[in-house]
Motif scaffolding. Structure first.
Motif, PDB file in Angstrom:
ATOM      1  N   UNK A 144      -0.919   1.280   2.935  1.00 33.00           N
ATOM      2  CA  UNK A 144      -2.069   0.751   3.664  1.00 33.00           C
ATOM      3  C   UNK A 144      -3.331   0.796   2.828  1.00 33.00           C
ATOM      4  N   UNK A 145      -3.497   1.873   2.081  1.00 33.31           N
ATOM      5  CA  UNK A 145      -4.654   2.008   1.192  1.00 33.31           C
ATOM      6  C   UNK A 145      -4.640   0.927   0.122  1.00 33.31           C
ATOM      7  N   UNK A 146      -3.481   0.661  -0.446  1.00 33.98           N
ATOM      8  CA  UNK A 146      -3.360  -0.358  -1.483  1.00 33.98           C
ATOM      9  C   UNK A 146      -3.683  -1.745  -0.948  1.00 33.98           C
ATOM     10  N   UNK A 147      -3.197  -2.048   0.242  1.00 32.26           N
ATOM     11  CA  UNK A 147      -3.468  -3.359   0.833  1.00 32.26           C
ATOM     12  C   UNK A 147      -4.948  -3.523   1.150  1.00 32.26           C
ATOM     13  N   UNK A 148      -5.588  -2.452   1.589  1.00 29.33           N
ATOM     14  CA  UNK A 148      -7.024  -2.528   1.856  1.00 29.33           C
ATOM     15  C   UNK A 148      -7.806  -2.757   0.568  1.00 29.33           C
ATOM     16  N   UNK A 149      -7.347  -2.153  -0.526  1.00 32.34           N
ATOM     17  CA  UNK A 149      -8.004  -2.378  -1.801  1.00 32.34           C
ATOM     18  C   UNK A 149      -7.874  -3.842  -2.214  1.00 32.34           C
ATOM     19  N   UNK A 150      -6.688  -4.415  -2.067  1.00 32.56           N
ATOM     20  CA  UNK A 150      -6.510  -5.823  -2.395  1.00 32.56           C
ATOM     21  C   UNK A 150      -7.368  -6.712  -1.500  1.00 32.56           C
ATOM     22  N   UNK A 151      -7.480  -6.332  -0.246  1.00 38.36           N
ATOM     23  CA  UNK A 151      -8.326  -7.110   0.673  1.00 38.36           C
ATOM     24  C   UNK A 151      -9.793  -7.030   0.264  1.00 38.36           C
ATOM     25  N   UNK A 152     -10.211  -5.851  -0.238  1.00 35.49           N
ATOM     26  CA  UNK A 152     -11.600  -5.707  -0.670  1.00 35.49           C
ATOM     27  C   UNK A 152     -11.904  -6.596  -1.869  1.00 35.49           C
ATOM     28  N   UNK A 153     -10.863  -6.948  -2.643  1.00 38.06           N
ATOM     29  CA  UNK A 153     -11.035  -7.835  -3.781  1.00 38.06           C
ATOM     30  C   UNK A 153     -10.931  -9.306  -3.423  1.00 38.06           C
ATOM     31  N   UNK A 154     -10.686  -9.583  -2.143  1.00 39.11           N
ATOM     32  CA  UNK A 154     -10.672 -10.956  -1.673  1.00 39.11           C
ATOM     33  C   UNK A 154      -9.397 -11.723  -1.921  1.00 39.11           C
ATOM     34  N   UNK A 155      -8.323 -11.041  -2.322  1.00 38.59           N
ATOM     35  CA  UNK A 155      -7.086 -11.769  -2.628  1.00 38.59           C
ATOM     36  C   UNK A 155      -6.153 -11.872  -1.432  1.00 38.59           C
TER      37      UNK A 155
END
Length: 273
Positions: A144-155
């Motif tokens: 979940x943390x990894x997916x949130x990081x990717x979401x923060x990068x707009x991808x």
């Protein structure tokens, strides 16, 4: 890969940990040494600094047991083979207690090891090719943390309200049609030659010689970040004098200076602990 399989693999890997607990580490053994479990970097290095430079003056005897996975440090603590551990964050601890029936509690949060996205094929997450494969940690909270990081990068985009247990099923926008490969967190650095990018926990990135500040193509923000690493103990041991001494040392000016000098921004002291 199913999480049950990942957990089993992590457990098997963890059996090779550097010291999985001894009788001398158990409570009531007549030894006032505090036995603390940790992953090697940064927790093991921080504890080694405390042991070698601060503990004696504080009247603390400290023994460090290093582990190679995220499961055994908590099971060893719950079973009394350790007195404390340092390696995990609050969302992970909450999930572990819930799923494993353990009763472990935080004492102090001395530092934040931000998660990063790494790649040997691109210099930016926004340059990931259509259909690119991204490896992510397979355990619940780190995925979940990894997916949130990717979401923060707009991808990618995640559904509203997606929490720390988010999975690829919570991805609501995926314009690059990214494919997610769930792996045991310890395997992620070794996956970089086989995937387009990998979201790697700080400790395993450092173990592999990756620098968050120099090699990561996307870095987790420190603002309002819930993933600070914490010193954990069994419930009821929070006021053990040895634990309180270690907690104080972990947020001391000396440790803060060590974090800044040793990690150059890859591991951040937490204000207020």
């Amino acid at each position: 890969m199913r999480r049950s399989v990942i957990a089993a693999a992590a457990l098997a890997l963890g059996l090779t940990a550097c010291g999985t607990g001894t009788d001398s580490a158990r409570r009531g053994g007549g030894d006032d040494t505090l036995v603390v479990g940790a992953t090697a970097v940064p927790a093991g290095e921080v504890l080694t600094f405390v042991r070698d430079h601060l503990a004696a003056k504080a009247g603390l005897k400290l023994e460090i047991k290093e582990f190679t996975d995220y499961v055994l440090p908590d099971t060893a603590l719950q079973e009394g083979e350790l007195d404390a551990n340092l390696y995990q964050n609050q969302p992970y601890l909450d999930d572990f207690n819930k799923t494993r029936g353990t009763d472990l509690v935080p004492v102090v949060k001395p530092y934040l090891p931000p998660m990063g996205v790494y790649s040997r094929k691109t210099g930016s997450v926004t340059a990931l090719a259509d259909g690119a494969t991204v490896a992510v940690p397979g355990d619940t909270t780190n995925e979940g943390r990894a997916l949130k990081l990717l979401a923060s990068g707009g991808v990618i985009g995640l559904r509203a309200g997606a929490g720390p247990d988010a999975t690829p099923a919570d991805v609501t926008a995926n314009p690059r049609h990214l494919k997610f490969r769930e792996l045991d967190a310890a395997q992620l650095p070794r996956s970089l030659d086989d995937v387009d990018a990998a979201v790697i926990n700080n400790n395993y990135a450092q173990d592999a010689g990756l620098s968050l500040t120099e090699d990561a193509i996307l870095v987790e923000s420190a603002k309002d970040n819930p993933y600070a690493n914490l010193l954990a103990v069994r419930r009821g041991d929070e006021d053990d004098p040895r634990v309180r001494k270690l907690a104080g040392l972990l947020v001391s000016p000396e440790v803060r200076a060590f974090l800044k000098d040793r990690y150059h921004g890859s591991v951040l002291p937490v204000t207020g602990g």
